[in-house]
Design a protein around this motif. Structure first.
Motif, mmCIF file in Angstrom:
data_model
loop_
_atom_site.group_PDB
_atom_site.id
_atom_site.type_symbol
_atom_site.label_atom_id
_atom_site.label_comp_id
_atom_site.label_asym_id
_atom_site.label_seq_id
_atom_site.Cartn_x
_atom_site.Cartn_y
_atom_site.Cartn_z
ATOM 1 N N LEU A 1 33.725 -68.273 22.519
ATOM 2 C CA LEU A 1 34.484 -67.089 22.104
ATOM 3 C C LEU A 1 35.944 -67.499 21.967
ATOM 4 O O LEU A 1 36.537 -67.987 22.929
ATOM 5 C CB LEU A 1 34.352 -65.957 23.132
ATOM 6 N N THR A 2 36.495 -67.313 20.775
ATOM 7 C CA THR A 2 37.858 -67.761 20.493
ATOM 8 C C THR A 2 38.798 -66.578 20.336
ATOM 9 O O THR A 2 38.506 -65.633 19.585
ATOM 10 C CB THR A 2 37.901 -68.608 19.201
ATOM 11 N N TYR A 3 39.922 -66.650 21.046
ATOM 12 C CA TYR A 3 40.982 -65.639 20.940
ATOM 13 C C TYR A 3 42.248 -66.320 20.417
ATOM 14 O O TYR A 3 42.686 -67.329 20.978
ATOM 15 C CB TYR A 3 41.261 -65.008 22.310
ATOM 16 N N ILE A 4 42.812 -65.781 19.353
ATOM 17 C CA ILE A 4 44.073 -66.300 18.824
ATOM 18 C C ILE A 4 45.209 -65.671 19.617
ATOM 19 O O ILE A 4 45.332 -64.448 19.697
ATOM 20 C CB ILE A 4 44.245 -65.967 17.322
ATOM 21 N N ARG A 5 46.037 -66.536 20.210
ATOM 22 C CA ARG A 5 47.180 -66.070 21.006
ATOM 23 C C ARG A 5 48.435 -66.707 20.407
ATOM 24 O O ARG A 5 48.783 -67.843 20.719
ATOM 25 C CB ARG A 5 47.026 -66.471 22.472
ATOM 26 N N TYR B 1 40.180 -57.852 24.019
ATOM 27 C CA TYR B 1 39.677 -57.224 22.802
ATOM 28 C C TYR B 1 38.529 -58.079 22.265
ATOM 29 O O TYR B 1 38.164 -59.090 22.857
ATOM 30 C CB TYR B 1 40.803 -57.105 21.775
ATOM 31 N N ALA B 2 37.956 -57.658 21.126
ATOM 32 C CA ALA B 2 36.878 -58.453 20.536
ATOM 33 C C ALA B 2 37.435 -59.817 20.137
ATOM 34 O O ALA B 2 38.558 -59.913 19.647
ATOM 35 C CB ALA B 2 36.308 -57.745 19.315
ATOM 36 N N PRO B 3 36.675 -60.889 20.347
ATOM 37 C CA PRO B 3 37.180 -62.230 19.997
ATOM 38 C C PRO B 3 37.398 -62.369 18.494
ATOM 39 O O PRO B 3 36.764 -61.690 17.691
ATOM 40 C CB PRO B 3 36.072 -63.160 20.494
ATOM 41 N N ASN B 4 38.304 -63.281 18.134
ATOM 42 C CA ASN B 4 38.556 -63.549 16.722
ATOM 43 C C ASN B 4 37.408 -64.312 16.080
ATOM 44 O O ASN B 4 37.197 -64.232 14.867
ATOM 45 C CB ASN B 4 39.854 -64.352 16.557
ATOM 46 N N ALA B 5 36.680 -65.052 16.894
ATOM 47 C CA ALA B 5 35.525 -65.803 16.391
ATOM 48 C C ALA B 5 34.535 -66.056 17.510
ATOM 49 O O ALA B 5 34.920 -66.188 18.675
ATOM 50 C CB ALA B 5 35.978 -67.126 15.774
ATOM 51 N N VAL B 6 33.249 -66.086 17.133
ATOM 52 C CA VAL B 6 32.175 -66.429 18.071
ATOM 53 C C VAL B 6 31.275 -67.450 17.381
ATOM 54 O O VAL B 6 30.912 -67.279 16.217
ATOM 55 C CB VAL B 6 31.331 -65.194 18.453
#
Length: 202
Positions: free
Chosen positions: A175-179, A157-162
């Protein structure tokens, strides 16, 4: 008058001569790319190689999705967990680092070799604070080298932050993804050049 006894030999010689000439002619023609170009075969070969690399790069990408929820990476370091596993656990799992960190918080680096991916670990109070995945050097396009920003956004999905930042002379994009309780960060040198993947606590 024809000598009937000689006829079969003459015919055999003629047939043999014809066959040799024909084979030589066919061989010469068959070896000429100018006369018989086969662009379809070359195109199919390139497409197949490209598809193979892309499919394997996508498998590599997706292999990080579920383990990250547990604070883990897939593959050789599977089971090592951010904030829980110790430096001793890492050494038991994958051995001594290639380049040990020289100061508190510095990364222990495990270089990629013989098709094995490279890793780096930093520690806080002897527990893993951050893990980095550098991928393989051999057939890199089938691994981390084939993961692009476009592939990442299309399949996740779209990253949580760029964000962008300077690293020496390079300008990198993160590109940061919260998991769950963790952050999975993809560090790109360009839109098609993934440098490494980070995993830290949120």
């Amino acid at each position: 008058m024809l000598n009937k006894k000689m006829l079969p030999k003459k015919m055999k010689r003629a047939v043999l001569a014809f066959a040799v000439a024909g084979a030589a002619c066919f061989g010469a023609l068959g070896s000429s790319h100018a006369l018989f170009p086969i662009p379809q075969a070359h195109a199919a070969s390139k497409t197949t190689a490209g598809d193979y690399a892309a499919e394997n790069a996508l498998k590599t990408l997706n292999s990080f999705y579920k383990p990250a929820l547990k604070g883990q990476f897939p593959g050789a370091v599977s089971g090592l967990t951010i904030g829980k596993s110790t430096k001793q656990n890492v050494i038991q799992k994958i051995g001594e680092p290639t380049v040990p960190g020289k100061s508190s918080g510095a990364f222990d680096v495990y270089g990629a070799d013989m098709g094995n991916p490279g890793y780096a670990f930093s520690y806080q109070q002897n527990k893993i604070r951050e893990m980095r995945y550098f991928g393989t050097n051999v057939e890199r396009q089938t691994n981390i080298g084939g993961i692009t920003i476009s592939m990442l956004k299309q399949n996740w999905y779209a990253p949580n932050a760029v964000s962008t930042f300077k690293n020496g002379k390079k300008t990198q994009t993160k590109l940061t993804y919260i998991r769950g309780d963790y952050k999975l960060e993809f560090i790109f040198n360009s839109s098609k050049d993934l440098d490494h993947i980070n995993l830290t606590a949120k």
